[in-house]
Design an enzyme around this catalytic site. Sequence first.
Site, PDB file in Angstrom:
ATOM      1  N   ASP A 177       7.357 -57.508 -18.855  1.00  0.00           N
ATOM      2  CA  ASP A 177       6.326 -56.807 -19.798  1.00  0.00           C
ATOM      3  C   ASP A 177       5.535 -58.010 -20.534  1.00  0.00           C
ATOM      4  O   ASP A 177       5.785 -58.775 -21.240  1.00  0.00           O
ATOM      5  CB  ASP A 177       7.135 -56.107 -20.768  1.00  0.00           C
ATOM      6  CG  ASP A 177       6.261 -55.038 -21.545  1.00  0.00           C
ATOM      7  OD1 ASP A 177       6.900 -54.142 -22.230  1.00  0.00           O
ATOM      8  OD2 ASP A 177       4.936 -55.130 -21.413  1.00  0.00           O
ATOM      9  N   ASP A 188       0.453 -53.499 -16.700  1.00  0.00           N
ATOM     10  CA  ASP A 188       1.259 -54.630 -17.541  1.00  0.00           C
ATOM     11  C   ASP A 188       2.878 -54.622 -17.358  1.00  0.00           C
ATOM     12  O   ASP A 188       3.489 -55.433 -18.364  1.00  0.00           O
ATOM     13  CB  ASP A 188       0.725 -54.644 -18.707  1.00  0.00           C
ATOM     14  CG  ASP A 188       1.073 -53.550 -19.672  1.00  0.00           C
ATOM     15  OD1 ASP A 188       1.537 -52.460 -19.285  1.00  0.00           O
ATOM     16  OD2 ASP A 188       1.327 -53.863 -20.932  1.00  0.00           O
ATOM     17  N   GLU A 189       3.726 -53.659 -16.350  1.00  0.00           N
ATOM     18  CA  GLU A 189       4.970 -53.828 -16.437  1.00  0.00           C
ATOM     19  C   GLU A 189       5.409 -53.764 -15.120  1.00  0.00           C
ATOM     20  O   GLU A 189       5.098 -52.754 -14.433  1.00  0.00           O
ATOM     21  CB  GLU A 189       5.293 -52.448 -17.049  1.00  0.00           C
ATOM     22  CG  GLU A 189       5.299 -52.450 -18.645  1.00  0.00           C
ATOM     23  CD  GLU A 189       5.939 -51.111 -19.358  1.00  0.00           C
ATOM     24  OE1 GLU A 189       6.895 -50.924 -18.907  1.00  0.00           O
ATOM     25  OE2 GLU A 189       5.230 -50.664 -20.107  1.00  0.00           O
TER      26      GLU A 189
END
Length: 417
Positions: free
Chosen positions: A12, A114-115
């Site tokens: 993350d 973003d993960e």
Amino acid sequence: MAGEKKIVFHIDVNSAYLSWEAVDQLQHGASLDIRTIPAVVGGNPEKRHGIVLAKSIPAKKYQIKTGETLYAARLKCPGLAIFPPRYDLYIRCSEAMLALLREYSPSLQRYSIDEVFLDYTNMEDHFGDPLKAAHQIKDRIHRELGFTVNIGVSNNKLLAKMASDFAKPDQVHTLFPAEVPEKLWPLPVEDLFMVGRATAPKLHRLGIYTIGDLARADPALLKKRLKSHGILIWNYANGKEDSPVGDFPGIKSVGNSSTIAFDVEDRKTAHMFLLSLTEMVAMRLRNAGYLARLVAVSLKSKEFFSYSHQRKLYSATDSTNQIYGTAVSIFDEMWKGEPLRAIGVRAGDLVENSRQQLSLFDPGNLLKQQAIDAAVDKIRNKYGSNMIMRAVFLHSGIKPLTGGVWEEDYPMMSNIL
DNA sequence: TCTGGGGTCCTAGGACCC
DNA sequence: TCTGGGGTCCTAGGACCC
């Protein structure tokens, strides 16, 4: 493989949009790292897009929250630095991280920009034990790409994701099943994945305040009060989750919506926005190789009242004109005439293009529409979207396509998942 | 004062058919 | 005249995620 334990990482990016903006600024010679001052990435209030999309850790100390208005954020911190979003940059950063992660496992799942989930099962022989590998990944991302990540390590995706949310930034945390009572249960129940602002108060009324309270609650009672969602979050509170990394079922719908800088008060203007939105929806549908059997229109009034209507089609389509015609018809039926702040179009109930059934009634027209759409797509892909537009948009002040790659506010955001 | 955009899944009610 | 239950499809709205 009965009994074999999976190893799952959840990677993350810390304050993703803000970190990526900071890295880009530093790479272009800036001396100030905006991660070290109260700063946010946010939209343009004049276009009625003025909310916080990401915040620095110093901004968080002023109680600034993602999703709140820039106005409210500035009241909390008058000197706040504000930067506009740059989605093209975010895509590049996200791609760079994904490329690095691919070195560590063939099994990745991009959960959002973003993960990422990474299946580390059976990878110990290559990169060492999971903790060592996670630290190596974290440090390489920091060193080679310039931004920091948190990595959660566990035996399933849910626990790995909860672990990556522990103390930030730039940290590796484990949350194996044996650690659940100690590390997960003391947390407030609203910190649990899938417990949002509607579920939390319902749980509070049942005397459930921590994740541990939820884990020990009676599942029959939860089912009665919260239906299937009650069982889902009860399993999550107990660390139970078993979905494989990757393995997405494919897309279910393609949509495009936009808050407009002014209130739309007349039908003609509304129709132009419907067309502008539909152009992008239909093109993305065609690029993805799907046909839609459902069209939905959503509206948000000046007073923030939202509603939507949808309609099934007689045959599946990816034609801009056909989707637009349906959207207009739905809109004219549903719109009560109040000033509109936002308009959206969504195409759903998708089938793969290769399995298309020609309508018995009008196959010739369908093929003609497809030829036109294909020609337009080709020109736009080759020379840019502005090379070709529908005449209604000339001198209208309204963009011929809204959203996606061609909207400078949100380029490509919707194209990557 | 101002409040984004992209998705997925679930539920409830009504229509319709057997 | 008064009496069903399923099952499926469709629609609207809500909840959640990033």
